[in-house]
Design a protein around this motif. Sequence first.
Motif, PDB file in Angstrom:
ATOM      1  N   LEU A 217      31.407  40.438  39.462  1.00 19.70           N
ATOM      2  CA  LEU A 217      31.733  39.156  40.082  1.00 19.70           C
ATOM      3  C   LEU A 217      32.483  39.365  41.393  1.00 19.70           C
ATOM      4  O   LEU A 217      32.191  38.703  42.402  1.00 19.70           O
ATOM      5  N   GLU A 218      33.430  40.294  41.404  1.00 18.61           N
ATOM      6  CA  GLU A 218      34.193  40.559  42.624  1.00 18.61           C
ATOM      7  C   GLU A 218      33.279  41.061  43.734  1.00 18.61           C
ATOM      8  O   GLU A 218      33.379  40.631  44.889  1.00 18.61           O
ATOM      9  N   LEU A 221      31.075  38.088  45.031  1.00 19.46           N
ATOM     10  CA  LEU A 221      31.798  37.137  45.870  1.00 19.46           C
ATOM     11  C   LEU A 221      32.210  37.766  47.195  1.00 19.46           C
ATOM     12  O   LEU A 221      32.236  37.094  48.228  1.00 19.46           O
ATOM     13  N   TYR A 232      38.188  34.882  45.745  1.00 20.56           N
ATOM     14  CA  TYR A 232      38.393  35.599  44.495  1.00 20.56           C
ATOM     15  C   TYR A 232      39.781  36.230  44.537  1.00 20.56           C
ATOM     16  O   TYR A 232      40.136  36.922  45.483  1.00 20.56           O
ATOM     17  N   THR A 233      40.593  35.996  43.504  1.00 20.25           N
ATOM     18  CA  THR A 233      41.967  36.481  43.498  1.00 20.25           C
ATOM     19  C   THR A 233      42.007  37.938  43.058  1.00 20.25           C
ATOM     20  O   THR A 233      41.550  38.261  41.957  1.00 20.25           O
ATOM     21  N   GLY A 259      38.342  28.181  40.430  1.00 23.43           N
ATOM     22  CA  GLY A 259      37.457  29.200  40.973  1.00 23.43           C
ATOM     23  C   GLY A 259      36.540  29.761  39.906  1.00 23.43           C
ATOM     24  O   GLY A 259      35.833  29.024  39.219  1.00 23.43           O
ATOM     25  N   THR A 260      36.563  31.076  39.715  1.00 24.86           N
ATOM     26  CA  THR A 260      35.716  31.715  38.710  1.00 24.86           C
ATOM     27  C   THR A 260      36.465  31.994  37.416  1.00 24.86           C
ATOM     28  O   THR A 260      35.965  32.721  36.560  1.00 24.86           O
ATOM     29  N   GLY A 262      39.385  33.589  36.755  1.00 21.29           N
ATOM     30  CA  GLY A 262      40.156  34.806  36.545  1.00 21.29           C
ATOM     31  C   GLY A 262      41.621  34.558  36.243  1.00 21.29           C
ATOM     32  O   GLY A 262      42.197  35.145  35.321  1.00 21.29           O
ATOM     33  N   ASN A 301      33.413  33.428  32.123  1.00 25.86           N
ATOM     34  CA  ASN A 301      34.521  34.377  32.215  1.00 25.86           C
ATOM     35  C   ASN A 301      35.497  34.177  31.056  1.00 25.86           C
ATOM     36  O   ASN A 301      35.907  35.132  30.381  1.00 25.86           O
TER      37      ASN A 301
END
Length: 552
Positions: A217-218, A221, A232-233, A259-260, A262, A301
């Motif tokens: 995912l990272e 993105l 993305y954090t 967001g996603t 996380g 997630n």
Amino acid sequence: MRTECVSLAEIARRASVQRPAVSNWKRRHTDFPDPVEGAEGDLFDSAEIAAWLDGRRIPVNALRPGEQTGTTFGDRFRAAAVGADRVPARPQEPAPSRTWIADEIMEILWRVRDFADPSDHADLVLTLLCHRFVDPGGSDRLSEDLAGVSSVDAADLFRSAWIDGMPREVGLPLDPPLPRDRDRAGETIRAVVRVLDGAGDVLRWRADAVALYGEILERVLDSEGHRGGEFYTPRSLVHLMVDLVEPSAKDRILDPSCGTGGLLAAAADRAVPAGGREEAAPPRATGQALGERARYLAAMNLLLHGHLADVRIGALEALDHGPRSDDRYDVVITNPPFNLALGGRDGGGAHLPYGPTRNAVFAWLQHAVAVLSARGRAAVLTPRGATFRTQRAERSIRTAMVENGVIDCVIDLPPNLFASTAIPVSLWILRRGGSATDGLLLIDASRLGEARSRTVRKLGDDDLRKITETYRGWRGGRFEGERGFARRADLEMIRAHDHSLSPRLYVGSDVVPIDTASAEDGVLRHWDDLQRLRVCAARIDDELGKRLWGEA
């Protein structure tokens, strides 16, 4: 036993690659075996070549019939040798690593870009990964059923497997995100399933599946840049934010711009008591997403983390119109999108406690305070400029927050923590029930961390520990200031600085902050442009290398 000598052309024949690819290996890799001394011409020891090729796995799209995922060019080289005993067998290798699996999957997505939007296929890839862990039996049956069917049928088979295997209470859509071109979708499904089939024990445990999902995912993105409107954090920031708000099993947790997922997943993980998931009720976690794609990725997630969270669309609606009367949370943790224009000329968010605003940063900060319970605390990431900008409306809101005692701590973080933007950020810790007379803690952590690459910086474990222990000492009444790093600022001191909350003004740093918002914004825009150009240049260089040298 002396092994034979082989030429570059023979290496190419046995490895089934083009002759320029072997020349490119020799030219670009300093560990490529040296020619045999005394041999006539450029000849190499076949055993040394086979051992070197063992370190180069064959891409999934280049595998031949009968070759399994994880097969190396060394395996192929040996199989093509005349007389199996002439080249020593490859030593037993461990199972593929998580990084290798992520590399193979990203290679699949890289090939998609020529005929489709990679983000559509990226969502499909992440869904396949989620399905593999959540419904392993169904995933095994899918792998068996894919043999001998068309690509279109492969897409339909996965749709059926997803519908049969996903728990409905998760709130995920009934249909998986299949791209419109079912034939291409089926090809992606086949390729990803082959990679996952060769993963061995890498996906056996929840932590491994979560880590692989997060890594892919990272990367996805990062490759998409700013298109999603949310950043993305980084994992180091996730750990820091969770450590500072310390969610517990009894807390209601909210990420108002999830967001996603996380941050929300990490907070819910922390809230699970030490006894494990089975011994207690699951954490009460809620996420609000900007759109359907973010909601979908966040829900998957959280499912991989073992949490059936309430993830809903409506982040901006809640920001504009406020929470329902019963929507109060003990922990709010968020990294919201920075650059949103809200409302009309007078701004949006009539429910915001310190006044409507068109600036999304100060809307998110106020919204976090508005939804906190009486004992609630919040961690909110903002651009660093929010701590000191002098525009009248922003300064007025910041002043009201200080005077009402809802700001507990402000932390300046290092620049370049995000791969997709160079904007330096600050972390605000907010609390209900405080008093302005308590003062607040200001930490300048902008010099911490180490460079992970030319454009990305990372906070290490020691950095995170230093920040966390300083904050906990402050909360526990054991705080001792550290010049250049942390200081308690009382109300009179903050008023003397016109309610600027830039830590550098207070901790004794020799660096004077820039108070001109327009100058800062201009510099940051140029940094963003430079970073995007670097990414584009790297991709072009990689593509040219593949086309010119034919490297597999």
